[in-house]
Write a protein that holds these residues in place. Sequence first.
Motif, PDB file in Angstrom:
ATOM      1  N   ARG A  71       3.394 -34.489   4.710  1.00 32.16           N
ATOM      2  CA  ARG A  71       2.397 -33.429   4.590  1.00 32.16           C
ATOM      3  C   ARG A  71       1.334 -33.807   3.558  1.00 32.16           C
ATOM      4  N   PRO A  72       0.077 -33.345   3.746  1.00 30.63           N
ATOM      5  CA  PRO A  72      -0.984 -33.691   2.805  1.00 30.63           C
ATOM      6  C   PRO A  72      -0.714 -33.118   1.411  1.00 30.63           C
ATOM      7  N   LEU A  73      -0.973 -33.929   0.415  1.00 32.90           N
ATOM      8  CA  LEU A  73      -0.852 -33.515  -0.977  1.00 32.90           C
ATOM      9  C   LEU A  73      -2.117 -33.947  -1.704  1.00 32.90           C
ATOM     10  N   LEU A  74      -2.894 -32.985  -2.155  1.00 30.43           N
ATOM     11  CA  LEU A  74      -4.145 -33.260  -2.847  1.00 30.43           C
ATOM     12  C   LEU A  74      -3.884 -33.277  -4.352  1.00 30.43           C
ATOM     13  N   VAL A  75      -4.354 -34.325  -5.016  1.00 27.86           N
ATOM     14  CA  VAL A  75      -4.151 -34.477  -6.456  1.00 27.86           C
ATOM     15  C   VAL A  75      -5.497 -34.635  -7.132  1.00 27.86           C
ATOM     16  N   HIS A  76      -5.727 -33.833  -8.177  1.00 30.50           N
ATOM     17  CA  HIS A  76      -7.002 -33.865  -8.898  1.00 30.50           C
ATOM     18  C   HIS A  76      -6.735 -34.282 -10.341  1.00 30.50           C
TER      19      HIS A  76
END
Length: 544
Positions: free
Chosen positions: A112-117
């Motif tokens: 699943r997509p995991l966005l990290v900032h």
Amino acid sequence: LKARLANGERYFEGLIEKFLLDNLHRTTVLMEPDLEANKRREEAEKARLEAASTKLTAADRQMIVEETSRLQQMQVTGDTPENLATIPSLTLEDLDKEGKQIPTEIIEAHGRPLLVHDLFTNGIAYLDLAFNLRTLPQAYLPYISLFSQALFEMGTETEDYVKLTQRIGRKSGGVYASSFISSMQHTDQSAAWLIVRGKGTMTQTADLLDILRDVLLTVKLNNPERFKQIVLEAKAGLEGGLVPAGHRVVAARLRAHLTEAGWLGEQMGGVTQLFFLRDLLKQIENQWESVLAVLEDIRRIIVNRDTLVANVTLDAANWSQFQPQLEGFIGGLPAAPAGAGTWTPDFDSSSEALTIPAQVNYVGKGGNLYKLGYKLHASAMVIQNFLGTSYLWERIRVQGGAYGGFATFDRHSGVFAFLSYRDPNLLKTLDNYDGTAKFLRELDLHPDELTKNIIGTIGNIDAYQLPDAKGYTALVRYLLGDSDEERQQRREEILGTTADDFRQFGETLEALNQAGLVVVLGSKDAVDSANTERNLFGKVTKVL
């Protein structure tokens, strides 16, 4: 005081006992609605004015005419360019030509997509878990706001509501759930997500994930009394917001006629939701098992790893510590093939009125500009900003006496809407809305005024955000498919806005005059009067 507390004195408990628990002084106020109060008030005012009129001399009347004429002239006369030039302001050269970017890395966790900032957060981890609502059947949609609240206000299999609340306060920086609904550009389908948000220091991340795991997987929904309280609070909130936020009620109802996202928002938080809550209270009393079955089914469908998009805002050093914990948490969520719910919005193309016992109205008119042939140009954002501080301000607020008048434009759906706030008028306001097209077509826009509105629009786009807000903004952009390239193009169009764009937009609004829908929230007398004069509303609904 500290010494007395140290000696064992129950000081604060004593205050509570004396002034609250044992206090016999009490006043009970019972407020009963009077449906004739507004009529009597208007009749009394009319009588007072007529009495005052009989005492006026010819000279008095002439003075009133002259003063009124002078006031009207002042209301339509703007400041001179010389006066406006004395106000310090930026120039277009002061603005960044390139839009601000939010650092974003998209990786995968269990497919699943995991966005990290990678942003400095002073050691605080911000986590967003977005679950796709499009997997739900249509009949479940009105329950979503209640389900979001119930997750954290019903307790779990091991903790009641109070203990869970105390645990959240001790072990995290806070957790809650809310829905995100929006139209999407280039498609009629909307984005619909349930987003669970939480935060905590790095020493709290394990506890934060434990709380989220317990809430999502073991929330105790079989508590009819507690759920009824949640429904009653939601109902009271919607009813209490009808007057203070009437313009939002009208805007939501108007969008519900035009877009899937608007229809969905109305199901989950508008007047339709209010009617649903009133009926749901009866179901809780008489058919609790069926209500519980729906809530349990919603949890089963929504809490699904295969519909999840995760979002983390945290600096790189701390992320390396948090990543294994988060991936373990995601891996522990149920996973099942995600189906798609079938939604069939019922778009009513007729104007409507919603009546409440009030002395003011909230007047809306709008339509889908894309369906009227308009092609998106970001200058519309500048024009929207300009109308709210010029024509609509002067006609709706200054001259019309409303508390506010403004325009909104959703670039995703193309819906443009005029709105007024606490408005004594109805038909006059609609006439002023229709006059906007002519105003823009004939507008002689001073270059300084154009510059100010471009700067104001860029200022809204570049508004300062804290790290968690930046991370959430990036998540929203991802869910909507809003690319950096599209945002940069809009920025360039805003910076390049000309007076011709205003005149061309006026041509578009001319078509809205005939095709636009009207939604009004206000007094029954005002609605009946408008319908008698113009037969405006195909549907009139008593809301309160």
